[in-house]
Scaffold this active site. Structure first.
Site, PDB file in Angstrom:
ATOM      1  N   ASP A 183       8.436   0.503   3.936  1.00 24.59           N
ATOM      2  CA  ASP A 183       8.904  -0.453   2.924  1.00 24.59           C
ATOM      3  C   ASP A 183       8.802   0.176   1.528  1.00 24.59           C
ATOM      4  OD1 ASP A 183       6.162  -0.553   2.626  1.00 24.59           O
ATOM      5  OD2 ASP A 183       6.008  -2.740   2.662  1.00 24.59           O
ATOM      6  N   SER A 184       8.260   1.385   1.464  1.00 20.28           N
ATOM      7  CA  SER A 184       8.300   2.145   0.208  1.00 20.28           C
ATOM      8  C   SER A 184       9.743   2.445  -0.193  1.00 20.28           C
ATOM      9  CB  SER A 184       7.505   3.455   0.341  1.00 20.28           C
ATOM     10  OG  SER A 184       7.938   4.189   1.465  1.00 20.28           O
ATOM     11  N   GLU A 211      -4.727   4.423   4.420  1.00 18.92           N
ATOM     12  CA  GLU A 211      -4.174   4.804   3.116  1.00 18.92           C
ATOM     13  C   GLU A 211      -5.211   4.566   2.013  1.00 18.92           C
ATOM     14  OE1 GLU A 211      -0.356   3.128   2.166  1.00 18.92           O
ATOM     15  OE2 GLU A 211      -0.385   3.915   0.114  1.00 18.92           O
ATOM     16  N   LYS A 240       5.424  -1.182  12.204  1.00 18.77           N
ATOM     17  CA  LYS A 240       4.130  -1.056  11.525  1.00 18.77           C
ATOM     18  C   LYS A 240       3.902  -2.312  10.696  1.00 18.77           C
ATOM     19  CE  LYS A 240       3.459   1.629   7.687  1.00 18.77           C
ATOM     20  NZ  LYS A 240       3.005   0.598   6.712  1.00 18.77           N
ATOM     21  N   ASP A 261       9.023  -0.434   9.312  1.00 13.62           N
ATOM     22  CA  ASP A 261       7.944  -1.128   8.598  1.00 13.62           C
ATOM     23  C   ASP A 261       8.284  -2.607   8.454  1.00 13.62           C
ATOM     24  OD1 ASP A 261       5.490  -0.914   7.422  1.00 13.62           O
ATOM     25  OD2 ASP A 261       6.179   0.144   5.628  1.00 13.62           O
ATOM     26  N   GLU A 279       0.759  -4.203   7.966  1.00 13.54           N
ATOM     27  CA  GLU A 279      -0.468  -3.983   7.211  1.00 13.54           C
ATOM     28  C   GLU A 279      -1.515  -5.048   7.536  1.00 13.54           C
ATOM     29  OE1 GLU A 279       0.526  -3.824   3.031  1.00 13.54           O
ATOM     30  OE2 GLU A 279       1.905  -2.135   3.293  1.00 13.54           O
TER      31      GLU A 279
HETATM   32  O1  KIV Z   1       5.932   2.406   3.260  1.00 13.25           O
HETATM   33  C1  KIV Z   1       5.385   3.501   3.348  1.00 13.25           C
HETATM   34  O2  KIV Z   1       5.900   4.531   2.913  1.00 13.25           O
HETATM   35  C2  KIV Z   1       4.085   3.560   4.001  1.00 13.25           C
HETATM   36  C3  KIV Z   1       3.388   4.877   4.044  1.00 13.25           C
HETATM   37  C4  KIV Z   1       2.825   5.193   2.732  1.00 13.25           C
HETATM   38  C5  KIV Z   1       2.362   4.928   5.111  1.00 13.25           C
HETATM   39  O3  KIV Z   1       3.604   2.570   4.442  1.00 13.25           O
END
Ligand code: KIV
Length: 299
Positions: free
Chosen positions: A50-51, A188, A119, A89, A121
């Protein structure tokens, strides 16, 4: 290895089995070109993080992206059919309200985005959601420590687990995730000793980002590692291995200089007609003919 049709594709159980055998190499990607590059370089996992929100879409944080945004980018990555495992994500609020919504959203990343795992959190408070997703036969990667979707409740992007009690809670969270059945855990922004203890104690692989050298694998954001994030602030834990943004600026400056000087395009970059057709065309398009034709039409 870029050709996912001939190479054996990496699965979530295969990543789980890498614990204690070989280091896991993970990088983010958000579109087909970055996915192809990551796969050619030998990534085990491509995370459609999600980055994408801050790295590609220009938002200030990750909270802005929706499940549909994530499906869109995940599908672009998956269409390249990489050998690497594609993990989608789950964005903020896509797994926070009910297990039913969580499974539906995880299912979108799998069915429409063609990810092979998701993934999300958080620690113990997310266990019901994680259990529901696993129950739907979707492999889950956990994510503990500096979880960017908690930026407001954490009061900023701060290293987590610096106090003994907070570190102990995080280790308990890691055990809970492992017991629930996640196939790996991202750690992280945590002190290296916390990552070392988690890595030693939990039976699932840990993948670190700003978590020291003891993790079972490491992940970086594509644009950070390659220097494509032109002018972006880089956290302490990033190692930048190239400066693609500067290379791209130099390439475009050279292109624009060639446009100005007339050196671009050259013969090699130009299409031609057969000579006879060109002659006929040149005769046909005598400017005085056009003038006469126009006058005839007007008259
Ligand atoms: O969204 C992302 O890029 C991440 C990584 C930093 C693990 O969650």
């Amino acid at each position: 290895m870029a050709d996912g049709t001939t190479a054996k594709r990496i699965t979530a159980p295969a990543i789980f089995a890498m614990k204690g055998t070989s280091k896991i190499k993970m990088v983010t990607a958000y579109d087909a070109p970055t996915a192809r590059i990551a796969d050619r370089a030998g990534a085990d996992i491509i995370l459609v993080g999600d980055s994408v929100a801050n790295v590609v879409l220009g938002y200030d944080d990750t909270l802005a992206v929706t499940i549909d945004d994530m499906v869109h980018h995940t599908a672009a990555v998956a269409r390249t059919r990489p050998r690497a495992l594609v993990v989608g994500d789950m964005p903020w609020l896509s797994y926070h309200s009910s297990t039913k919504d969580t499974v539906a959203n995880a299912g979108k990343l799998i069915r429409e985005g063609r990810a092979s795992a998701v993934k999300l959190e958080g620690g113990r408070k997310r266990i019901p959601m994680i259990a529901a997703v696993l129950d739907a036969e979707i492999p889950v990667m956990g994510h503990l420590g500096l979880t960017p979707q908690s930026v407001n409740s954490m009061g900023g992007y701060k290293v987590q687990g610096k106090e003994a009690q907070a570190a102990y809670e995080m280790i308990s969270d890691a055990h809970a995730l492992a017991d629930a059945g996640v196939f790996s855990i991202v750690l992280e922004g945590v002190p290296d000793v916390v990552a070392e203890i988690v890595t030693r104690e939990v039976p699932v692989p840990t993948i670190g980002i700003g978590a020291g050298v003891h993790c079972d694998g490491q992940v970086l954001v594509f644009h950070d590692a390659t220097g494509l994030g032109a002018g972006e602030y880089l956290p302490k834990f990033v190692r930048q291995y190239a400066n693609l943004a500067d290379d791209a600026v130099a390439a475009l400056e050279a292109f624009f200089a060639d446009v100005e000087s007339g050196a671009f395009p050259s013969e090699a970059e130009t299409y031609h007609m057969p000579r006879e057709s060109e002659e006929i065309l040149r005769n046909l398009s005598n400017p005085s003919d056009h003038l006469m034709a126009d006058e005839a039409m007007e008259g």
